[in-house]
Design an enzyme around this catalytic site. Structure first.
Site, PDB file in Angstrom:
ATOM      1  N   PRO A   1       0.915  -1.210   0.063  1.00 48.60           N
ATOM      2  CA  PRO A   1       0.073  -0.008  -0.079  1.00 48.60           C
ATOM      3  C   PRO A   1       0.761   1.180   0.169  1.00 48.60           C
ATOM      4  O   PRO A   1       0.398   2.286  -0.596  1.00 48.60           O
ATOM      5  CB  PRO A   1      -0.751  -0.091   1.373  1.00 48.60           C
ATOM      6  CG  PRO A   1      -0.778  -1.699   1.415  1.00 48.60           C
ATOM      7  CD  PRO A   1       0.258  -2.196   1.061  1.00 48.60           C
TER       8      PRO A   1
ATOM      9  N   GLY B   1       4.948   1.409  -3.647  1.00 54.08           N
ATOM     10  CA  GLY B   1       4.897   1.248  -5.248  1.00 54.08           C
ATOM     11  C   GLY B   1       5.845   1.465  -6.026  1.00 54.08           C
ATOM     12  O   GLY B   1       6.798   0.502  -6.243  1.00 54.08           O
ATOM     13  N   SER B   2       6.110   2.636  -6.637  1.00 56.05           N
ATOM     14  CA  SER B   2       7.077   3.037  -7.300  1.00 56.05           C
ATOM     15  C   SER B   2       8.375   3.038  -6.352  1.00 56.05           C
ATOM     16  O   SER B   2       9.296   2.688  -6.716  1.00 56.05           O
ATOM     17  CB  SER B   2       7.250   4.608  -7.796  1.00 56.05           C
ATOM     18  OG  SER B   2       6.120   4.616  -8.646  1.00 56.05           O
TER      19      SER B   2
ATOM     20  N   ASP C   1      13.978  -5.824 -15.621  1.00 59.86           N
ATOM     21  CA  ASP C   1      14.597  -5.666 -16.998  1.00 59.86           C
ATOM     22  C   ASP C   1      14.121  -6.663 -17.974  1.00 59.86           C
ATOM     23  O   ASP C   1      14.076  -6.458 -19.123  1.00 59.86           O
ATOM     24  CB  ASP C   1      15.971  -5.946 -16.619  1.00 59.86           C
ATOM     25  CG  ASP C   1      16.666  -4.484 -15.989  1.00 59.86           C
ATOM     26  OD1 ASP C   1      16.154  -3.458 -16.091  1.00 59.86           O
ATOM     27  OD2 ASP C   1      17.886  -4.467 -15.584  1.00 59.86           O
TER      28      ASP C   1
ATOM     29  N   LYS D   1     -20.885   3.063 -43.661  1.00 55.14           N
ATOM     30  CA  LYS D   1     -20.977   4.128 -44.692  1.00 55.14           C
ATOM     31  C   LYS D   1     -21.713   5.363 -44.088  1.00 55.14           C
ATOM     32  O   LYS D   1     -22.619   5.448 -43.304  1.00 55.14           O
ATOM     33  CB  LYS D   1     -22.022   3.666 -45.793  1.00 55.14           C
ATOM     34  CG  LYS D   1     -21.372   2.375 -46.685  1.00 55.14           C
ATOM     35  CD  LYS D   1     -22.265   2.283 -48.028  1.00 55.14           C
ATOM     36  CE  LYS D   1     -21.404   1.404 -49.053  1.00 55.14           C
ATOM     37  NZ  LYS D   1     -22.111   0.124 -49.005  1.00 55.14           N
TER      38      LYS D   1
ATOM     39  N   GLY E   1     -16.984   5.696 -33.537  1.00 58.84           N
ATOM     40  CA  GLY E   1     -17.779   6.682 -32.990  1.00 58.84           C
ATOM     41  C   GLY E   1     -18.646   6.181 -31.707  1.00 58.84           C
ATOM     42  O   GLY E   1     -18.171   5.458 -30.868  1.00 58.84           O
ATOM     43  N   GLY E   2     -20.112   6.356 -31.880  1.00 57.98           N
ATOM     44  CA  GLY E   2     -21.054   5.802 -30.830  1.00 57.98           C
ATOM     45  C   GLY E   2     -20.790   4.327 -30.569  1.00 57.98           C
ATOM     46  O   GLY E   2     -21.056   4.024 -29.400  1.00 57.98           O
TER      47      GLY E   2
ATOM     48  N   GLU F   1       4.249  -2.922 -13.578  1.00 54.49           N
ATOM     49  CA  GLU F   1       5.465  -3.200 -13.879  1.00 54.49           C
ATOM     50  C   GLU F   1       6.401  -2.102 -13.951  1.00 54.49           C
ATOM     51  O   GLU F   1       7.319  -1.857 -14.775  1.00 54.49           O
ATOM     52  CB  GLU F   1       6.023  -4.225 -14.939  1.00 54.49           C
ATOM     53  CG  GLU F   1       5.226  -5.450 -14.818  1.00 54.49           C
ATOM     54  CD  GLU F   1       6.022  -6.644 -15.498  1.00 54.49           C
ATOM     55  OE1 GLU F   1       7.092  -6.522 -15.799  1.00 54.49           O
ATOM     56  OE2 GLU F   1       5.252  -7.655 -15.295  1.00 54.49           O
TER      57      GLU F   1
ATOM     58  N   THR G   1       5.315   2.602 -13.379  1.00 56.17           N
ATOM     59  CA  THR G   1       4.563   3.368 -14.193  1.00 56.17           C
ATOM     60  C   THR G   1       5.405   3.852 -15.466  1.00 56.17           C
ATOM     61  O   THR G   1       6.745   3.766 -15.243  1.00 56.17           O
ATOM     62  CB  THR G   1       4.135   4.536 -13.252  1.00 56.17           C
ATOM     63  OG1 THR G   1       5.230   5.155 -13.026  1.00 56.17           O
ATOM     64  CG2 THR G   1       3.504   4.261 -12.171  1.00 56.17           C
TER      65      THR G   1
HETATM   66  N1  COS Z   1      19.993  -4.272 -12.357  1.00 57.09           N
HETATM   67  C1  COS Z   1      20.838  -4.279 -11.586  1.00 57.09           C
HETATM   68  N2  COS Z   1      20.769  -3.433 -10.502  1.00 57.09           N
HETATM   69  C2  COS Z   1      20.249  -2.464 -10.401  1.00 57.09           C
HETATM   70  C3  COS Z   1      19.112  -1.967 -11.488  1.00 57.09           C
HETATM   71  C4  COS Z   1      19.005  -3.052 -12.495  1.00 57.09           C
HETATM   72  N3  COS Z   1      18.177  -2.713 -13.339  1.00 57.09           N
HETATM   73  N4  COS Z   1      18.559  -1.132 -11.078  1.00 57.09           N
HETATM   74  C5  COS Z   1      19.026  -0.667  -9.956  1.00 57.09           C
HETATM   75  N5  COS Z   1      19.791  -1.271  -9.481  1.00 57.09           N
HETATM   76  C6  COS Z   1      20.969  -1.495  -8.291  1.00 57.09           C
HETATM   77  C7  COS Z   1      21.781  -0.006  -8.417  1.00 57.09           C
HETATM   78  O1  COS Z   1      22.898  -0.476  -9.138  1.00 57.09           O
HETATM   79  C8  COS Z   1      22.082   0.253  -6.963  1.00 57.09           C
HETATM   80  O2  COS Z   1      23.157  -0.720  -6.569  1.00 57.09           O
HETATM   81  P1  COS Z   1      24.164  -0.185  -5.528  1.00 57.09           P
HETATM   82  O3  COS Z   1      23.572   0.158  -4.410  1.00 57.09           O
HETATM   83  O4  COS Z   1      25.095  -1.427  -5.365  1.00 57.09           O
HETATM   84  O5  COS Z   1      24.905   0.856  -6.336  1.00 57.09           O
HETATM   85  C9  COS Z   1      20.900  -0.268  -6.279  1.00 57.09           C
HETATM   86  O6  COS Z   1      20.174  -1.289  -7.085  1.00 57.09           O
HETATM   87  C10 COS Z   1      19.752   0.750  -6.088  1.00 57.09           C
HETATM   88  O7  COS Z   1      19.479   1.490  -7.191  1.00 57.09           O
HETATM   89  P2  COS Z   1      18.780   2.762  -7.439  1.00 57.09           P
HETATM   90  O8  COS Z   1      19.646   3.888  -6.596  1.00 57.09           O
HETATM   91  O9  COS Z   1      18.528   3.134  -8.884  1.00 57.09           O
HETATM   92  O10 COS Z   1      17.417   2.790  -6.818  1.00 57.09           O
HETATM   93  P3  COS Z   1      16.222   3.846  -6.433  1.00 57.09           P
HETATM   94  O11 COS Z   1      15.596   3.366  -4.881  1.00 57.09           O
HETATM   95  O12 COS Z   1      16.496   5.045  -6.597  1.00 57.09           O
HETATM   96  O13 COS Z   1      14.877   3.063  -7.208  1.00 57.09           O
HETATM   97  C11 COS Z   1      13.812   2.967  -9.084  1.00 57.09           C
HETATM   98  C12 COS Z   1      15.292   2.839  -8.569  1.00 57.09           C
HETATM   99  C13 COS Z   1      12.732   4.089  -8.731  1.00 57.09           C
HETATM  100  C14 COS Z   1      13.737   2.920 -10.649  1.00 57.09           C
HETATM  101  C15 COS Z   1      13.158   1.468  -8.520  1.00 57.09           C
HETATM  102  O14 COS Z   1      12.679   1.455  -7.387  1.00 57.09           O
HETATM  103  C16 COS Z   1      12.058   1.116  -9.583  1.00 57.09           C
HETATM  104  O15 COS Z   1      11.933   0.435 -10.806  1.00 57.09           O
HETATM  105  N6  COS Z   1      10.746   1.363  -8.998  1.00 57.09           N
HETATM  106  C17 COS Z   1       9.409   0.907  -9.838  1.00 57.09           C
HETATM  107  C18 COS Z   1       9.146  -0.449  -9.170  1.00 57.09           C
HETATM  108  C19 COS Z   1       8.040  -1.042 -10.178  1.00 57.09           C
HETATM  109  O16 COS Z   1       8.294  -1.302 -11.181  1.00 57.09           O
HETATM  110  N7  COS Z   1       7.118  -1.569  -9.424  1.00 57.09           N
HETATM  111  C20 COS Z   1       5.931  -2.229  -9.755  1.00 57.09           C
HETATM  112  C21 COS Z   1       5.889  -3.660  -9.300  1.00 57.09           C
HETATM  113  S1  COS Z   1       5.574  -5.088 -10.364  1.00 57.09           S
HETATM  114  S2  COS Z   1       4.019  -5.193 -10.878  1.00 57.09           S
END
Ligand code: COS
Length: 380
Positions: free
Chosen positions: A128, A131-132, A240, A269, A339-340, A363, A365
């Site tokens: 809750p 999320g991001s 990824d 038409k 349309g409608g 996955e 936003t």
């Molecule tokens: N692959 C490998 N390592 C990664 C990575 C990746 N794609 N992305 C980040 N990391 C590593 C970084 O290298 C960093 O490592 P070190 O601490 O050893 O340097 C560490 O993870 C932290 O990375 P970062 O500083 O980028 O983290 P943030 O807290 O700033 O968060 C975001 C990054 C916002 C991009 C991430 O939290 C995210 O993707 N949020 C969205 C989550 C999501 O998709 N939720 C949906 C749920 S699934 S339906």
């Protein structure tokens, strides 16, 4: 070397998926969207057809296909129904942490029996208030003797409550931030893990999305995935690999919307002519087709990179972000062309528009995707 020619195997599986969708998914998609239920009989048929767990290596009971082939199938399945595809397609998201970080014993123990039946899996990351910002998760994991004890609440979990295997992200120490986050495997029949409130959704309604409650869930010590504290990286590496697949499904939704709009424009038409003869409509159709081609190219590029073993963080985020924005624009335009009639539930395009919206949200936003792309650009 660049080639857009599919291999014979890819053509065969594409045709198989396309035929399956025409026969088994399109005829029932509207009904299950209306009922907001999983069509379990279709999940069994997908399994029997060998179109489930595509990414899991053959030695663990999966289909062992490459990323491009997985994307080709995901596009076809989402052409039929995003929600139905999401139900079994979600196994890719939930099982990838095990493929990335699991030991040989864990893969043997969990994947083989899982892949022997039409089982569903769930990826439990979101909460809750997290999320991001994944680092804010509050679900805890405490080691007691030889067992981990998990407590917390996850939300918006696809297959929450109906999965036979859960990949759960929990913190072993909140003061450590992301370095405390750890991934665990929790079999669905473990006492204390259960589905909470089932969400009522705008679109994607044939999938089951619910809370997952963990109340003193006890799992053996060896159910931890990878190192303690490596859960955040495992989650990011997973995304990824799976974000390009969200892109592929968005292409499928958009392609269906274009096909429906083309069909209607040729039949409808007005002013004594089919509306397809008006440039106003042709230009919209042309823009829709261009965007779909570009989106698919980005998805395939990201998949190709993954198939070469390359890191595709930026390209995966681009593919997901671009393709889902395309799906949104194209489905809105399809409704406009109809349309409608497009606004009414008797035609499939309003469902496509409702379905497209979630691809811009789940996955990560599309704001998060842009953040990921921006950071990668600055690193380069
Ligand atoms: N692959 C490998 N390592 C990664 C990575 C990746 N794609 N992305 C980040 N990391 C590593 C970084 O290298 C960093 O490592 P070190 O601490 O050893 O340097 C560490 O993870 C932290 O990375 P970062 O500083 O980028 O983290 P943030 O807290 O700033 O968060 C975001 C990054 C916002 C991009 C991430 O939290 C995210 O993707 N949020 C969205 C989550 C999501 O998709 N939720 C949906 C749920 S699934 S339906």
């Amino acid at each position: 070397m660049i080639s857009f020619e599919l291999t014979e195997e890819q053509k065969a599986i594409q045709k198989m998926a396309r035929d399956f969708v025409r026969k088994e998914i399109i005829p029932i998609a509207a009904e299950y969207d209306e009922k907001e239920e999983i069509p379990w009989q279709v999940i069994e048929k997908v399994f029997k057809a060998g179109l489930m767990n595509l990414h899991v290596p053959v030695e663990y009971g999966g289909q062992g296909v490459d990323f491009i082939t997985e994307a080709i199938v995901a596009e076809e399945m989402a052409y039929g129904c995003l929600g139905i595809n999401g139900t079994f397609g979600n196994n890719a998201l939930a099982l990838t942490p095990l493929l990335i970080a699991g030991t040989e014993e864990q893969k043997e123990k969990f994947l083989k029996p899982f892949c022997a039946k039409p089982n569903l899996a769930a990826f439990c990351l979101t909460e809750p208030e997290a999320g991001s910002d994944v680092s804010a998760i509050k679900t805890t994991a405490r080691l007691e003797g030889d067992e981990w004890v998990l407590n917390g609440t996850k939300c918006f979990i696809t297959n929450g409550g109906v999965a036979s295997l859960y990949t759960v992200f929990a913190t072993v120490d909140r003061s450590k931030g992301i370095k405390g986050i750890t991934a665990f495997l929790v079999p669905g029949d473990t006492p204390g893990i259960y589905g909470g409130k089932k969400e009522k959704k705008m679109g994607d309604r044939a999938s089951h999305v619910a809370e997952v409650i963990l109340e003193n869930v006890r799992i053996p010590r060896e159910n931890v995935l990878g190192e303690v504290g490596s859960g955040f990286k495992i989650a990011m590496q997973t995304l990824d690999q799976t974000r390009p697949m969200i892109g592929a499904t968005a292409v499928g939704v958009a392609r269906r919307a274009l096909d429906e709009a083309l069909k209607y424009a040729k039949e409808r038409k007005q002013f004594g002519r089919p509306i397809a003869e008006f440039q106003a409509i042709q230009f919209m159709l042309a823009d829709m087709a261009m965007q779909i081609e570009a989106a698919r190219a980005l998805v395939w590029k990201a998949c190709w990179m993954l198939d070469q073993g390359m890191k595709a963080t930026k390209e995966g985020a681009m593919a997901k972000c671009f393709a889902s924005d395309v799906a949104m624009r194209v489905t809105v335009d399809a409704v406009q062309i109809l349309g409608g009639y497009g606004y009414m539930r008797d035609y499939p395009v309003e469902k496509l528009m409702r379905d497209a919206k979630i691809t811009q949200i789940y996955e990560g936003t599309n704001q998060i995707q842009r953040l990921v792309i921006g950071r990668e650009l600055l690193k380069d």
